[in-house]
Design an enzyme around this catalytic site. Structure first.
Site, PDB file in Angstrom:
ATOM      1  N   GLY A 137      -3.713 -76.321   5.622  1.00  7.48           N
ATOM      2  CA  GLY A 137      -3.915 -75.049   4.938  1.00  7.48           C
ATOM      3  C   GLY A 137      -4.433 -75.188   3.515  1.00  7.48           C
ATOM      4  CE  LYS A 178      -3.830 -78.939  10.480  1.00 12.01           C
ATOM      5  NZ  LYS A 178      -2.524 -79.417  10.074  1.00 12.01           N
ATOM      6  CE  LYS A 229       0.149 -82.069   7.492  1.00  9.88           C
ATOM      7  NZ  LYS A 229       0.767 -80.905   8.148  1.00  9.88           N
TER       8      LYS A 229
END
Lengths: 313, 313
Positions: free
Chosen positions: A19, A214, A276
Site C-alpha cells: 500500500g 495480496k 509476506k
C-alpha cells in the site's frame, strides 16, 4: 548491473507492491499524492525492466476498496455493489495509474497491460466461518447494529466497529494461463490486484464477499507461472526479528529453515510482515529460486540477491 | 449455422455492448438485475463464439460512471478521483461481471480476459473548447454554481443542471498491439470499456477529464486490429429512417452511400443511433467487411449478414 548472479533472463520475476508504494506515507491522499507515490515506485520498477528483468506486477488495495465502500454507503440510492465487484474496480483504478506511470518511465518502449484477475477460494475454507478481516469505514455501535453485514469491534474510541469479511486462502488464479502466455510473449503485466477478485467454483465461477491477502495470492501466481524470483515491496528494507525491541535485528540472507522457525516463534505481525514471510517461504518451497522482502528503492539490488531479506532454497 | 457466408474464421469480430445489454431496461439497477442482464447478453455472445467467431467485446459505461461520480461526491472526505480514473474503474466493474458470466456460459472452455484500455485523444480537439457530454448527477442551479467543474442546464425541473465534459474523437487505442496479439493467439478479450480511458500524449501519456464515445473508440480498435466484422448491440433490431413517424422504415441491407446520405439528412439521434451509424460507416470505409447494428438476440444472424441494419462496402 546485469552481470551479478542470479542475473536477468532466468524467467519472469513477480513484484508485489504494498500500500505505501502506491499512496505514500499517510492518508488522506489526494490524486496528486497518489500519482507522485506511484511515479516514484514506477521508476524503481522501470529500472529493473531496463536491466533486463521480465517483471509481473501485483499490488494491494486496502485503502482504495475501503474508500469505495464508504462512497457507496454515502449514496444509498445508487446500486450497492458487492465486495467482489469493488475489488475488481480497484484493480483498474490502481492498475491504470500504475500502467500509465510505467509506460511513461519506459517512454515509448514497452507498454504494461492491466488484467482483471479472479482468484479461486475454497467455499469450505474455515475463514468463511470466522470473518476477521476489517474493511471499509468505522462505525458507532448503533450504526454497526443496523448494518446488513457482520461487524466487529476492532479499536477503541467513538467509532470502534468495522465490517469484517473472510480472508480465505487462494488456491488458484483463474487467468493464470492467459497471464502466463502474455508473460512468455514478453508483455509486461499488472494483475492479481488486491489479492484478486475472490470467486468460488460452484456451477461455474461466482464472486464471494471476501478479500484475499495480496501476498498469498501473489505467491500462488508466482509459483504457477514458474517465476524465478518474487520480491515483496513494502515500507522497510528488511524483515526483523525482535522488531521494535532494543535488540531488533534485520534478516538479510536467511535459510528457509531459520525463517520458518522465526515465523513459528511469532516474530512477524499478522496482516503485515507475517503474510509476506509466508509468501516468501511458500514460493521457495514450491521451486522458486529467490524470494525477498524490501523497499522499492532496493528492488534492483534485491533481484540480484544483494538487498532486503532474502530467502533461497 | 457456421455454413453461411461470410462464415467464421475470416478474422476477429468486434462486438460493442450498449448500456441496455448490461443493465436491463430501466434503472435503478440492483446488482442482481445487472447480473441477469449481463447473463442474458453473455448467452448470445457465447453462442457466437461456439459458432466459431473470434469475438472481441467492448462496452458502454454511462450509468456506471455516473454512479461513481455521485458516490464520491457523497463522501467528500474521501479522495475525489478524476474522470479518467473513474472510467478505468468501470472497465473492471463491468468487465469482471461480463467475463465471469461469459466464462460460465463457455463452461470450462475458453476464458475471457479484461484489459484496462487507454484511448488517445488530440489535446487540440475542438471538443475541449466546448464540453457537451453530460455526466453524473443532476444539480439545482445553486448547487451547479458551487461545483469546481463546468455544468450546463440539460433538462427542466428542480435539478436541471449536470456536469458537462468534452467528448473528443479517439485517434488510437494505446493497448492495440497487446490486444492484437491476444486475439491472434485465440484469447477472448474485453476492452475499450466506456470508450476507453481518455489520455493525451504530452511528455508521455496523461489522463484527461473527458469521455470518449464507445462506438467511436470501438471503430478505431476494430479497424486497427483488422477485424472482419463489427456488430453494435443496442435495444432495437434496426436503425430506422423517419424514426418515430408513421412511415418509419427499418434499414436492413444498406449501401454505404445511402447510409451516409441518411446520416447527412439528420436521420439518426445524436448520442444514440448517430455514433453507431458513424462507427459502421467508418469501419467499412476503413476496410471492414461488414458492420451491423442490432439487438443481442440477433447477434449470430447479424454476424452472418442475416439480421439487423447491415452495411458492407
Amino acid at each position: 548491473m546485469g552481470s551479478k548472479s542470479p542475473g536477468p533472463g532466468a524467467g519472469p520475476v513477480v513484484v508485489a507492491l504494498g500500500g505505501n508504494t502506491l499512496l505514500g506515507e499517510h492518508g488522506p491522499w489526494t490524486i496528486e499524492e497518489q500519482r507522485d507515490a506511484i511515479e516514484e515506485t514506477a521508476r524503481s520498477v522501470a529500472a529493473a525492466i531496463q536491466d533486463g528483468h521480465e517483471v509481473v506486477l501485483t499490488h494491494g488495495n486496502g485503502p482504495q476498496v475501503g474508500n469505495l465502500l464508504l462512497q457507496q454507503e454515502s449514496a444509498p440510492d445508487t446500486p450497492q455493489l458487492p465486495l467482489d465487484v469493488l475489488v475488481a474496480e480497484t484493480q483498474a483504478q490502481i492498475g491504470y495509474l500504475l500502467q500509465q506511470a510505467l509506460d511513461n518511465e519506459l517512454s515509448g518502449g514497452r507498454d504494461f497491460i492491466t488484467v482483471v484477475t479472479q482468484v479461486v477460494v475454497d467455499p469450505t475454507d474455515p475463514a468463511f466461518e470466522d470473518p476477521t478481516k476489517p474493511v471499509g469505514p468505522f462505525y458507532t455501535e448503533a450504526e454497526a447494529d443496523e448494518k446488513p453485514f457482520e461487524t466487529r469491534k476492532v479499536s477503541s474510541g467513538d467509532r470502534p466497529y468495522r465490517r469484517v469479511v473472510p480472508s480465505p486462502e487462494p488456491t488458484a488464479v483463474v487467468e493464470t494461463e492467459e497471464i502466463d502466455r502474455l508473460v512468455e510473449r514478453g508483455d509486461l503485466v499488472i494483475c492479481v490486484g488486491g489479492g484478486g477478485v475472490p470467486v468460488v467454483r460452484r456451477e461455474g465461477l461466482r464472486g464471494v464477499e471476501a478479500v484475499v491477502d495480496k501476498d498469498r495470492a501473489t505467491r500462488v501466481l508466482a509459483s504457477d507461472i514458474g517465476a524465478s524470483r518474487l520480491v515483496i515491496l513494502t515500507d522497510v528494507e528488511f524483515a526483523y526479528v525482535n522488531f521494535g525491541e532494543p535488540d531488533q535485528r534485520p534478516l538479510r540472507n536467511v535459510p528457509v529453515d531459520e525463517l520458518r522457525t522465526h515465523l513459528e516463534n511469532g516474530e512477524f505481525a499478522p496482516g503485515s510482515m507475517r503474510p509476506k514471510v509466508e509468501a516468501c517461504l511458500g514460493f521457495v518451497e514450491n521451486g522458486g529460486e529467490l524470494a525477498a522482502i524490501t523497499s522499492p528503492e532496493n528492488l534492483e539490488a534485491a533481484l540480484e540477491g544483494r538487498a532486503g531479506t532474502r530467502v533461497s532454497p
